[in-house]
Write a protein that holds these residues in place. Structure first.
Motif, PDB file in Angstrom:
ATOM      1  N   ASP A 166       6.697  -4.748  -4.965  1.00 51.81           N
ATOM      2  CA  ASP A 166       7.909  -4.902  -4.096  1.00 51.81           C
ATOM      3  C   ASP A 166       8.499  -3.672  -4.202  1.00 51.81           C
ATOM      4  OD1 ASP A 166       9.961  -5.306  -2.399  1.00 51.81           O
ATOM      5  OD2 ASP A 166      10.076  -7.357  -2.971  1.00 51.81           O
ATOM      6  N   ASP A 167       8.608  -2.545  -3.557  1.00 59.16           N
ATOM      7  CA  ASP A 167       9.333  -1.143  -3.763  1.00 59.16           C
ATOM      8  C   ASP A 167       8.785  -0.556  -4.993  1.00 59.16           C
ATOM      9  OD1 ASP A 167      10.464  -1.056  -1.354  1.00 59.16           O
ATOM     10  OD2 ASP A 167      12.042  -2.270  -1.729  1.00 59.16           O
ATOM     11  N   GLY A 196       7.345  -3.938   1.073  1.00 54.43           N
ATOM     12  CA  GLY A 196       8.219  -2.762   1.204  1.00 54.43           C
ATOM     13  C   GLY A 196       7.704  -1.506   0.942  1.00 54.43           C
TER      14      GLY A 196
END
Length: 393
Positions: A166-167, A196
């Motif tokens: 996630d990111d 993301g």
């Protein structure tokens, strides 16, 4: 979680970690187990740890942990925070371990067979300038890991398998750091979920392979890739690939649609790419054209030097508005595709083949010159031919 004791209170275990030569004299290379220990406020610097398993230990501090090397070492259910070094690693495994905050932890150059398995990485900020970095200045693998707001490092080789990110950003060695001797990591991503933005912007890579993976936004802007790019069986939103290098780019059996929170774009642009193949790919949605610019002639806006692409092929694919303008290619083949609009304007093509496609609107050949062309029958007025030598029936 079991209570941890400070490492200084563990008697011979502490001594053996401080002085591996003394340990070898007393017990040889027998496995050393270190359980439920807290490493903080005590320096471990310059030694080599061999045949050690750390279980349920915590490592905290700034530059406190800095062995010269580790070999045949396992960390199980351990936690890490701060600025630490693993030294040069060989056959080192992190199993079900945790990193929090903004840690900075590297294995050194020439490290190999370093594996993070079923580990968790939890950063504190979506701002990449405030995120930590964990990994290796050599080769490293992340397997079945979960990560959020963190940088993963793999300067000589980076493998990501069955991970949820996630990111997450990827750090690789670069010419800016190491000059002509930069390591240029070979990156392999398989069976993973990249939520993301998965950020490889401005990275220096040897190659990039992504298979059987779901992604929201893959950021490759200004990445330099010495070898090939392969994306196969990928599903996701956007790929921004204004890349340098990449002599061969292959995108196969993949689907891309807009992701919530992202403006859809698909851009794969490299004037150095010799061979580009887009096979059985669906791309739809968004407000921007799908941009392919292999072997670009160059324009003031793009600032791309003229280079000759050997082949550019799209087959069996379904796409909306395609911008493949400014091509400089020896061979362009578009076969059995479905397009909304196709832009091949301002191109120089030795051999052009356009057969068996379904094109809803127009084909733009404005200012395009082709030495040889084979075109399917187009509807009256569908082809824009101003300044072109291409003849449409």
């Amino acid at each position: 979680m079991r209570t941890r004791k400070h490492i200084r209170s563990l008697g011979k275990t502490f001594t053996y970690l401080k002085d591996p030569d003394f340990r070898k004299q007393e017990v040889g290379d027998v496995l050393l187990a270190v359980d439920d220990a807290e490493f903080s406020g005590e320096r471990f610097d310059g030694m080599t740890w061999r045949n050690v398993v750390f279980r349920n230990c915590s490592f905290i501090g700034a530059y406190d942990i800095g062995p010269r090397a580790m070999e045949n070492v396992v960390f199980q259910d351990c936690s890490f925070a701060g600025i630490l070094s693993y030294g040069v690693t060989n056959n080192v495994q992190f199993l079900r371990c945790r990193w929090t905050g903004a840690p900075v932890m590297f294995a050194e150059k020439e490290s190999k067979n370093t594996r993070f398995e079923s580990c968790a990485f939890e950063g504190t900020s979506p701002d990449r300038n405030q995120q930590g970095t964990v990994g290796s200045s050599g080769e490293v693998s992340f397997i079945n890991c979960k990560a959020k707001w963190i940088n993963w490092a793999g300067d000589a080789g980076l493998t990501i398998v069955e991970c949820e990110c996630d990111d997450v950003s990827v750090h690789t060695d670069s010419a800016a750091n190491s000059g002509d001797d930069s390591l240029s990591s070979a990156v392999l991503i398989e069976r993973s979920k990249l939520r993301g933005t998965f950020n490889l912007a401005a990275a220096d890579l040897q190659s990039l392979t992504i298979r059987d993976t779901v992604l929201d936004n893959l950021e490759l802007t200004n990445a330099t890739i010495k070898g090939d790019v392969l994306m196969e069986r990928v599903r996701g939103g956007s790929v921004n690939g204004w890349i340098r290098g990449a002599p061969r780019v292959t995108l196969r059996a993949s689907q891309f649609t807009p992701s919530p929170g992202f403006e859809f774009a698909f851009e794969l642009v490299s004037a150095d790419t010799q061979h580009a193949l887009i096979d059985s790919v669906q791309i739809s949605g968004g407000t921007k054209p799908i941009n392919f610019g292999f072997g670009a002639l160059g324009s003031d806006a793009r600032k791309v030097a003229p280079k000759l692409n050997r082949s550019f092929t799209i087959v069996n694919s379904r796409m909306g508005r395609v911008d493949a303008s400014y091509l400089n290619s020896a061979e362009v083949r578009l076969e059995r595709n479905t397009f909304d609009h196709l832009d091949l304007s301002n191109s120089r093509i030795a051999k052009l083949e356009l057969t068996g496609n379904t094109i809803a609107r127009s084909v733009d050949f404005t200012n395009t010159q082709a030495k040889e062309s084979k075109l399917q029958r187009l509807a009256k007025g569908q082809a824009k031919l101003e300044g072109s030598n291409i003849k449409a029936d």
